[in-house]
Design a protein around this motif. Structure first.
Motif, PDB file in Angstrom:
ATOM      1  N   PRO A  50       1.665   1.262  -1.480  1.00 22.56           N
ATOM      2  CA  PRO A  50       1.755   2.003  -0.142  1.00 22.56           C
ATOM      3  C   PRO A  50       0.834   1.749   0.918  1.00 22.56           C
ATOM      4  O   PRO A  50      -0.398   1.772   0.546  1.00 22.56           O
ATOM      5  CB  PRO A  50       2.027   3.438  -0.858  1.00 22.56           C
ATOM      6  N   SER A  51       1.426   1.685   2.095  1.00 22.16           N
ATOM      7  CA  SER A  51       0.525   1.472   3.162  1.00 22.16           C
ATOM      8  C   SER A  51       1.428   2.022   4.239  1.00 22.16           C
ATOM      9  O   SER A  51       2.784   1.802   4.233  1.00 22.16           O
ATOM     10  CB  SER A  51       0.161   0.057   3.528  1.00 22.16           C
ATOM     11  N   ALA A  52       1.011   2.459   5.669  1.00 22.18           N
ATOM     12  CA  ALA A  52       1.674   2.570   6.720  1.00 22.18           C
ATOM     13  C   ALA A  52       2.736   1.461   6.970  1.00 22.18           C
ATOM     14  O   ALA A  52       3.783   1.749   7.552  1.00 22.18           O
ATOM     15  CB  ALA A  52       0.970   3.174   8.009  1.00 22.18           C
ATOM     16  N   ARG A  53       2.098   0.359   6.996  1.00 21.78           N
ATOM     17  CA  ARG A  53       2.584  -1.117   7.568  1.00 21.78           C
ATOM     18  C   ARG A  53       3.976  -1.191   6.507  1.00 21.78           C
ATOM     19  O   ARG A  53       5.005  -1.641   7.030  1.00 21.78           O
ATOM     20  CB  ARG A  53       1.846  -2.237   7.269  1.00 21.78           C
ATOM     21  N   ALA A  54       3.767  -0.927   5.323  1.00 17.07           N
ATOM     22  CA  ALA A  54       4.913  -1.116   4.149  1.00 17.07           C
ATOM     23  C   ALA A  54       5.859  -0.074   4.235  1.00 17.07           C
ATOM     24  O   ALA A  54       7.141  -0.505   4.091  1.00 17.07           O
ATOM     25  CB  ALA A  54       4.150  -1.362   2.709  1.00 17.07           C
ATOM     26  N   LEU A  55       5.514   0.950   4.683  1.00 24.08           N
ATOM     27  CA  LEU A  55       6.484   2.097   4.555  1.00 24.08           C
ATOM     28  C   LEU A  55       7.259   1.985   5.790  1.00 24.08           C
ATOM     29  O   LEU A  55       8.533   2.498   5.681  1.00 24.08           O
ATOM     30  CB  LEU A  55       5.780   3.487   4.508  1.00 24.08           C
ATOM     31  N   CYS A  56       6.724   1.483   6.980  1.00 27.94           N
ATOM     32  CA  CYS A  56       7.573   1.675   8.202  1.00 27.94           C
ATOM     33  C   CYS A  56       8.773   0.680   8.275  1.00 27.94           C
ATOM     34  O   CYS A  56       9.445   0.502   9.166  1.00 27.94           O
ATOM     35  CB  CYS A  56       6.694   1.448   9.387  1.00 27.94           C
ATOM     36  N   GLN A  57       8.641  -0.391   7.220  1.00 24.47           N
ATOM     37  CA  GLN A  57       9.560  -1.331   7.121  1.00 24.47           C
ATOM     38  C   GLN A  57      10.472  -1.318   5.858  1.00 24.47           C
ATOM     39  O   GLN A  57       9.833  -1.501   4.725  1.00 24.47           O
ATOM     40  CB  GLN A  57       9.021  -3.062   6.944  1.00 24.47           C
ATOM     41  N   ILE A  58      11.599  -1.175   5.753  1.00 24.22           N
ATOM     42  CA  ILE A  58      12.805  -0.658   4.791  1.00 24.22           C
ATOM     43  C   ILE A  58      12.746  -1.702   3.692  1.00 24.22           C
ATOM     44  O   ILE A  58      12.521  -1.272   2.581  1.00 24.22           O
ATOM     45  CB  ILE A  58      13.829  -0.541   5.361  1.00 24.22           C
ATOM     46  N   LEU A  59      12.328  -2.900   3.713  1.00 25.38           N
ATOM     47  CA  LEU A  59      12.403  -4.025   2.906  1.00 25.38           C
ATOM     48  C   LEU A  59      11.126  -4.062   2.089  1.00 25.38           C
ATOM     49  O   LEU A  59      11.182  -4.532   0.955  1.00 25.38           O
ATOM     50  CB  LEU A  59      12.480  -5.530   3.618  1.00 25.38           C
ATOM     51  N   TYR A  60       9.901  -3.316   2.690  1.00 22.82           N
ATOM     52  CA  TYR A  60       8.655  -3.296   1.948  1.00 22.82           C
ATOM     53  C   TYR A  60       8.307  -1.916   1.359  1.00 22.82           C
ATOM     54  O   TYR A  60       7.464  -1.836   0.643  1.00 22.82           O
ATOM     55  CB  TYR A  60       7.694  -3.800   2.845  1.00 22.82           C
ATOM     56  N   ALA A  61       9.249  -0.999   1.744  1.00 21.63           N
ATOM     57  CA  ALA A  61       9.122   0.179   1.282  1.00 21.63           C
ATOM     58  C   ALA A  61       9.118   0.300  -0.289  1.00 21.63           C
ATOM     59  O   ALA A  61       9.988  -0.347  -0.909  1.00 21.63           O
ATOM     60  CB  ALA A  61      10.043   1.299   1.898  1.00 21.63           C
ATOM     61  N   PRO A  62       8.702   1.537  -1.012  1.00 22.45           N
ATOM     62  CA  PRO A  62       8.952   1.670  -2.363  1.00 22.45           C
ATOM     63  C   PRO A  62      10.694   1.587  -2.788  1.00 22.45           C
ATOM     64  O   PRO A  62      11.297   2.193  -2.120  1.00 22.45           O
ATOM     65  CB  PRO A  62       8.297   2.814  -2.775  1.00 22.45           C
ATOM     66  N   ASP A  63      10.720   0.933  -3.837  1.00 28.72           N
ATOM     67  CA  ASP A  63      12.374   0.522  -4.274  1.00 28.72           C
ATOM     68  C   ASP A  63      12.480   1.422  -5.591  1.00 28.72           C
ATOM     69  O   ASP A  63      11.710   2.128  -6.047  1.00 28.72           O
ATOM     70  CB  ASP A  63      12.487  -0.898  -4.234  1.00 28.72           C
ATOM     71  N   HIS A  64      13.732   1.496  -6.135  1.00 30.42           N
ATOM     72  CA  HIS A  64      14.009   2.003  -7.344  1.00 30.42           C
ATOM     73  C   HIS A  64      13.099   1.685  -8.259  1.00 30.42           C
ATOM     74  O   HIS A  64      12.831   0.404  -8.528  1.00 30.42           O
ATOM     75  CB  HIS A  64      15.648   1.801  -7.517  1.00 30.42           C
ATOM     76  N   PHE A  65      12.921   2.229  -9.379  1.00 31.90           N
ATOM     77  CA  PHE A  65      13.464   3.597  -9.315  1.00 31.90           C
ATOM     78  C   PHE A  65      12.373   4.441  -8.477  1.00 31.90           C
ATOM     79  O   PHE A  65      11.293   4.179  -8.303  1.00 31.90           O
ATOM     80  CB  PHE A  65      13.477   4.542 -10.790  1.00 31.90           C
ATOM     81  N   ARG A  66      12.704   5.587  -7.950  1.00 34.07           N
ATOM     82  CA  ARG A  66      11.647   6.415  -7.192  1.00 34.07           C
ATOM     83  C   ARG A  66      12.072   7.886  -7.481  1.00 34.07           C
ATOM     84  O   ARG A  66      13.160   8.443  -7.949  1.00 34.07           O
ATOM     85  CB  ARG A  66      12.227   6.473  -5.667  1.00 34.07           C
ATOM     86  N   ALA A  67      10.876   8.574  -7.806  1.00 34.47           N
ATOM     87  CA  ALA A  67      11.039  10.094  -8.507  1.00 34.47           C
ATOM     88  C   ALA A  67      10.061  10.742  -7.504  1.00 34.47           C
ATOM     89  O   ALA A  67       8.833  10.389  -7.252  1.00 34.47           O
ATOM     90  CB  ALA A  67      10.516   9.753 -10.033  1.00 34.47           C
ATOM     91  N   TRP A  68      10.662  11.863  -7.411  1.00 26.27           N
ATOM     92  CA  TRP A  68       9.755  13.102  -6.762  1.00 26.27           C
ATOM     93  C   TRP A  68       9.464  14.361  -7.731  1.00 26.27           C
ATOM     94  O   TRP A  68      10.507  14.529  -8.428  1.00 26.27           O
ATOM     95  CB  TRP A  68      10.459  13.551  -5.510  1.00 26.27           C
ATOM     96  N   THR A  69       8.314  14.873  -7.741  1.00 26.10           N
ATOM     97  CA  THR A  69       8.415  16.131  -8.482  1.00 26.10           C
ATOM     98  C   THR A  69       9.238  17.189  -7.497  1.00 26.10           C
ATOM     99  O   THR A  69       9.025  16.613  -6.284  1.00 26.10           O
ATOM    100  CB  THR A  69       7.058  16.688  -8.577  1.00 26.10           C
ATOM    101  N   ARG A  70       9.644  18.156  -8.096  1.00 21.54           N
ATOM    102  CA  ARG A  70      10.469  18.965  -7.279  1.00 21.54           C
ATOM    103  C   ARG A  70       9.622  19.584  -6.182  1.00 21.54           C
ATOM    104  O   ARG A  70      10.042  19.781  -4.910  1.00 21.54           O
ATOM    105  CB  ARG A  70      11.145  20.169  -8.009  1.00 21.54           C
TER     106      ARG A  70
END
Length: 222
Positions: A126-146
């Motif tokens: 995770p980084s600001a550079r990766a997150l701002c580009q959809i191709l480098y953002a975290p992919d599945h699976f993705r999980a959030w605590t409630r």
């Protein structure tokens, strides 16, 4: 598919596993609204996002809980693998753009499917550079605590696409949420004539590019 069709396809459920069909607005075309309604209707403490036509590794929940520990403000994501649904031939991203394939040891559970080796791709840290580009953002699976999901306001119900990218950006900007990558391919993407990803070639491509571009402008530096 009807609810009965889904239950028949699933078969016998393990003890403690329950399938629910909450009442939601099934007429909307906004995926952000659908995801929001489903997440708010869920009863568990961890909300896991995955696509209906892909495969979750059998030990994915075990790895998820191990990585989560006793945290209640966390977002978790895993590495993943893409493959041809008929030949199991892997689909690999170009290393020139920073992608790294997971070495296949021949017996690692995270790189095998139906007793065949599957080559996974490492998710980017995770980084600001990766997150701002959809191709480098975290992919599945993705999980959030409630608690984390509610803290960032959940999915934006007004978004027809790119709801996941927007939610990821807001999650990353909340510094009280632990951002955790599980270094194992726990999610397998099918690629076939019926379910091959058409995100960047289908009719919604233009809107996806527009909205993801707006995300880069809205969250430029993290």
């Amino acid at each position: 598919l009807t609810e009965t069709d889904v239950l028949d396809a699933i078969g016998e459920m393990p003890a403690g596993i329950h399938v629910r069909f909450p009442e939601i607005d099934r007429t909307t075309t906004h995926i952000g609204q659908l995801k929001r309604e489903l997440c708010l209707a869920a009863q568990g403490e961890v909300l896991l996002e995955l696509d209906h036509d892909d495969i979750l590794a059998a030990h994915a929940f075990e790895r998820l809980l191990e990585a989560l520990g006793d945290r209640d403000m966390a977002f978790l994501y895993s590495d993943s693998a893409s493959f041809d649904d008929e030949t199991l031939k892997p689909y690999l991203f170009d290393p020139a753009y920073g992608w790294e394939a997971i070495a296949d040891t021949g017996n690692a559970p995270n790189t095998r499917l139906h007793d065949q080796p599957i080559v996974g791709m490492r998710s980017h840290p995770p980084s600001a550079r990766a997150l701002c580009q959809i191709l480098y953002a975290p992919d599945h699976f993705r999980a959030w605590t409630r608690k984390a999901y509610e803290a960032v306001g959940g999915h934006d119900a007004t978004l027809p696409v790119c709801d996941d990218h927007d939610l990821l950006c807001r999650t990353y900007l909340n510094t009280s949420i632990d951002f955790i990558r599980i270094p194992e391919a726990l999610y397998y993407y099918r690629r076939s004539s019926q379910s091959a990803p058409n995100t960047f070639s289908g009719p919604l491509n233009g809107l996806i590019q527009e909205l993801s571009g707006q995300g880069r402008n809205l969250y430029p530096n993290g």
